[in-house]
Design a protein around this motif. Sequence first.
Motif, PDB file in Angstrom:
ATOM      1  N   GLU A 174       0.741  -1.289  -0.032  1.00 29.83           N
ATOM      2  CA  GLU A 174      -0.085  -0.051   0.003  1.00 29.83           C
ATOM      3  C   GLU A 174       0.860   1.153  -0.146  1.00 29.83           C
ATOM      4  O   GLU A 174       1.576   1.539   1.026  1.00 29.83           O
ATOM      5  CB  GLU A 174      -0.986  -0.059   1.178  1.00 29.83           C
ATOM      6  N   TYR A 175       0.722   2.000  -0.915  1.00 28.30           N
ATOM      7  CA  TYR A 175       1.570   3.058  -1.222  1.00 28.30           C
ATOM      8  C   TYR A 175       1.018   4.265  -0.322  1.00 28.30           C
ATOM      9  O   TYR A 175      -0.154   4.369  -0.178  1.00 28.30           O
ATOM     10  CB  TYR A 175       1.717   3.623  -2.863  1.00 28.30           C
ATOM     11  N   PRO A 176       1.922   4.948   0.350  1.00 28.94           N
ATOM     12  CA  PRO A 176       1.513   6.357   1.130  1.00 28.94           C
ATOM     13  C   PRO A 176       1.002   7.329   0.110  1.00 28.94           C
ATOM     14  O   PRO A 176       1.375   7.412  -0.988  1.00 28.94           O
ATOM     15  CB  PRO A 176       2.929   6.756   1.870  1.00 28.94           C
ATOM     16  N   GLU A 177      -0.066   7.841   0.832  1.00 29.88           N
ATOM     17  CA  GLU A 177      -0.726   9.073  -0.014  1.00 29.88           C
ATOM     18  C   GLU A 177      -0.689  10.386   0.800  1.00 29.88           C
ATOM     19  O   GLU A 177      -0.770  10.424   2.089  1.00 29.88           O
ATOM     20  CB  GLU A 177      -2.177   8.771  -0.587  1.00 29.88           C
ATOM     21  N   GLU A 178      -0.810  11.533   0.427  1.00 31.00           N
ATOM     22  CA  GLU A 178      -0.950  12.949   0.945  1.00 31.00           C
ATOM     23  C   GLU A 178      -2.591  12.989   1.556  1.00 31.00           C
ATOM     24  O   GLU A 178      -3.343  12.954   0.421  1.00 31.00           O
ATOM     25  CB  GLU A 178      -0.304  13.816   0.344  1.00 31.00           C
ATOM     26  N   ALA A 179      -2.644  13.106   2.755  1.00 33.50           N
ATOM     27  CA  ALA A 179      -4.000  13.350   3.149  1.00 33.50           C
ATOM     28  C   ALA A 179      -4.533  14.581   2.694  1.00 33.50           C
ATOM     29  O   ALA A 179      -3.941  15.627   2.758  1.00 33.50           O
ATOM     30  CB  ALA A 179      -4.039  13.219   4.673  1.00 33.50           C
ATOM     31  N   ASP A 180      -5.973  14.446   2.201  1.00 31.54           N
ATOM     32  CA  ASP A 180      -6.705  15.621   1.843  1.00 31.54           C
ATOM     33  C   ASP A 180      -7.347  16.054   3.064  1.00 31.54           C
ATOM     34  O   ASP A 180      -7.356  17.582   3.359  1.00 31.54           O
ATOM     35  CB  ASP A 180      -7.661  15.372   0.794  1.00 31.54           C
ATOM     36  N   ASN A 181      -7.928  15.342   4.111  1.00 27.45           N
ATOM     37  CA  ASN A 181      -8.659  15.663   5.246  1.00 27.45           C
ATOM     38  C   ASN A 181      -7.764  15.370   6.650  1.00 27.45           C
ATOM     39  O   ASN A 181      -6.946  14.576   6.549  1.00 27.45           O
ATOM     40  CB  ASN A 181      -9.766  15.086   5.271  1.00 27.45           C
ATOM     41  N   SER A 182      -7.837  16.401   7.586  1.00 29.23           N
ATOM     42  CA  SER A 182      -7.506  16.045   8.590  1.00 29.23           C
ATOM     43  C   SER A 182      -8.107  15.038   9.529  1.00 29.23           C
ATOM     44  O   SER A 182      -9.238  14.643   9.255  1.00 29.23           O
ATOM     45  CB  SER A 182      -7.137  17.476   9.504  1.00 29.23           C
ATOM     46  N   GLU A 183      -7.304  14.238  10.441  1.00 22.83           N
ATOM     47  CA  GLU A 183      -8.089  13.448  11.492  1.00 22.83           C
ATOM     48  C   GLU A 183      -8.891  14.022  12.184  1.00 22.83           C
ATOM     49  O   GLU A 183      -8.769  15.459  12.894  1.00 22.83           O
ATOM     50  CB  GLU A 183      -6.889  12.798  12.168  1.00 22.83           C
TER      51      GLU A 183
END
Length: 239
Positions: A174-183
């Motif tokens: 599973e490749y890392p991705e840049e999150a669009d939304n915060s936790e």
Amino acid sequence: METEEKKLDNEAKTGGESEISIIDIINMMLTFWWFIVILAVLVGGATYTYFKLTAIPEYKSTSRLYINTEAQQTSTDVNTNAITGAVNLLPTYIEVLQSKTFLDIVSDDLDNTYSESDISEMITLEALVDTNIIQISVQDADAHTAYLVCSSIVNNAPDEIARVFGGGSTKLIEYPEEADNSEPLHTARNAVIGFVAGAAIAMVIIFLVNMFDTRVKSKDELVSKYGLPILGEIPNLQN
């Protein structure tokens, strides 16, 4: 008459105290229900406001690594023993990937923008139950930072695993991705906790106040405490 004198003597020794039943406690709380509600609302509201104003949104980037053991690589037969062995080794693999040596490698890979201790606070590694998979989570106030750190970890993990275990290897699934939304900040959950805590504090205050209040508030209480009949009652002349 002798029995009554003994009762009075016992009450004098104990300060006129009597046992408090569950019913008494419930009645206390029902009498001062408004105080419980007010304090619960105040503490819950204060908790919500505090977390709403001070909580910093954080972003998470995740990845998953499949772990091969030497036994799995030298045989095409992936049997139960091999899988069990890999699962048992996962905590060791995690320790290697959390070690200062490896985190220094990640720090160097990121041009020492973040120290080993900074990276250590960002990352969480966990073994997925009954699998050979390690999940890597990186959390930071900046989404791009979380992505860069996670990417560096998965890029450098194979060489470090091979170096330490001599035959062990990893596969990126599973490749890392840049999150669009915060936790989620969980402000509502914290407010509920504050509400319950406020109600509990109010109940404790009510209980303690009633415990230390030795005044007789009614003729019924006087009868129940001392078991003596009421011969007369002085009216309230202030009205």
